[in-house]
Scaffold this active site. Structure first.
Site, PDB file in Angstrom:
ATOM      1  CD  GLU A   6     -32.657  -0.375  -3.071  1.00 52.03           C
ATOM      2  OE1 GLU A   6     -33.834  -0.804  -3.022  1.00 52.03           O
ATOM      3  OE2 GLU A   6     -32.388   0.827  -3.050  1.00 52.03           O
ATOM      4  CE1 TYR A  58     -36.599  -0.510  -6.736  1.00 50.16           C
ATOM      5  CE2 TYR A  58     -35.831  -2.139  -5.143  1.00 50.16           C
ATOM      6  CZ  TYR A  58     -36.004  -0.828  -5.517  1.00 50.16           C
ATOM      7  OH  TYR A  58     -35.572   0.173  -4.710  1.00 50.16           O
ATOM      8  CG  ASP A  74     -40.338   1.080  -5.945  1.00 46.45           C
ATOM      9  OD1 ASP A  74     -40.755   1.851  -6.806  1.00 46.45           O
ATOM     10  OD2 ASP A  74     -40.060   1.448  -4.787  1.00 46.45           O
TER      11      ASP A  74
END
Length: 349
Positions: free
Chosen positions: A32, A115, A133
């Site tokens: 991520e 996020y 996102d």
DNA sequence: TAAGCGTGGTG
DNA sequence: TCACCAAGCTT
């Protein structure tokens, strides 16, 4: 929203990516962070290299920041690498090296915002937090035809609430399981179908309920406020070498671009300047010529860089600024450098 | 809180 | 060429 159509579409169309083959929160977090503002194709090799070099969060915590930055070299937004390293150490200190899966614990780590925290806990532990996102902004702005700019406080609040409401509805219908799958599905739909330009509405599982499609506003969603201008900067690098094959570099510090990376000593001028006007910390040298680089474009800057090639007899005999490091030129590759410096070092001669 | 932070791909 | 963007976060 037609949840069944969405998850069915995901089941048959999603990309098989390495971080989707695991539920290890460490690897999911790693992916991520790498993928923040970064395309999958650009991040894939970096993910593999990081997992290979740092199989566990403890391995990452034990490394030097410089090594992490070197592995991150070329990926951009280098604060991600510094925060990644700092967060790994926080995990070791706070959680004994076990990567947390509780939202509050994850969210409290360096470099992790709303996020990334939602992504890590929902993908690894199926925790009920909606990811919001760029993909989700796009999908929801079209599905619900929301014209509030996404880069405003009001917009972020509105989209976060909409995302939460949709996830809640999904969870109620699905018996409070599958938050991770739902999050992945919305994001993947945004990445593959509900794209910024030329969205494939004909192939979209949500087309039937898409308000923007019905109203013909798909091309105007999402609304963004504005972009900041690119201002120029003028960099003069001093590529100094001596008769013993050594050169001088320094680490960038302060709140500026490329913090933590290494580069040749730099003189920045407010506008373009000639070599003869630059201040040098020593007088006895020979100027061998200058190399003007192509404009180096960053998101908010355009850098006009010139590398000035200078020779001296013995760098170690000079009285140099404290932050300069004299190293063998052959060891330059050990240090993390910006793409600009890398381009200079690897240019055709 | 709006601005700052990289790089490479795309239409 | 150029504008826009790609799984954001920090200050």
């Amino acid at each position: 929203m037609d949840f069944a159509a969405l998850t069915d579409w995901y089941d048959h169309n999603h990309r098989r990516l390495p971080w989707r083959e695991t539920r290890d929160p460490y690897r999911i977090w790693l992916s991520e962070v790498i993928l923040q503002q970064t395309r999958v194709a650009q991040g894939l090799d970096y993910y593999d290299r990081f997992v290979g070099r740092f199989p566990s969060v403890a391995d990452l915590a034990a490394a030097d920041e410089d090594e992490v930055l070197k592995l991150w070299q070329g990926l951009g937004y280098y604060s991600r690498a510094r925060n990644l390293h700092a967060a790994a150490r926080q995990v070791v200190e706070r959680h004994g090296g076990i990567f947390p899966t509780a939202y509050a614990d994850v969210r409290a780590l360096k470099g992790i915002g709303d996020y990334t925290a939602a992504a890590v806990v929902s993908f690894s532990a199926d925790a009920p937090y909606p990811v919001v996102d760029g993909n989700v902004y796009r999908v929801l702005s079209r599905l619900l035809d929301i014209d509030t700019p996404i880069d405003t406080t009001a917009g972020k609040k509105e989209f976060a609430e909409a995302a939460f409401a949709l996830l809640a509805e999904y969870l109620v219908r699905k018996g409070h399981r599958g938050a991770g799958l739902y999050n992945q599905a919305v994001m993947e739909l945004g990445a593959l179908v509900c794209t910024p330009r030329s969205p494939q509405c004909a192939a979209c599982p949500l087309a039937g309920g898409c308000l923007a499609l019905k109203r013909g506003t798909v091309g105007e969603r999402p609304v963004k406020r504005g972009k900041t201008a690119q201002t120029p900067r003028f960099f003069h690098y001093l590529h100094i070498t001596d008769e013993h094959g050594r050169t001088a570099i320094r680490r960038r510090e302060g709140n500026d671009i490329w913090k933590g990376l290494y580069e040749f000593p730099l003189v920045e001028t407010p506008t373009g300047a000639e070599f003869g006007t630059l201040p040098l910390p020593f007088a006895d040298f020979v100027w061998q010529g200058s190399v003007r680089m192509p404009k180096h474009v960053l998101s908010h800057r355009i850098i006009h860089a010139v590398f000035h090639r200078i020779t001296v007899t013995d760098l170690t005999a000079l009285s140099l600024p404290d932050d300069w490091r004299v190293i063998p030129s052959g060891r330059l590759g050990d240090y993390a450098v910006s793409r600009l410096t890398e381009l200079y070092l690897t240019r055709d001669r």
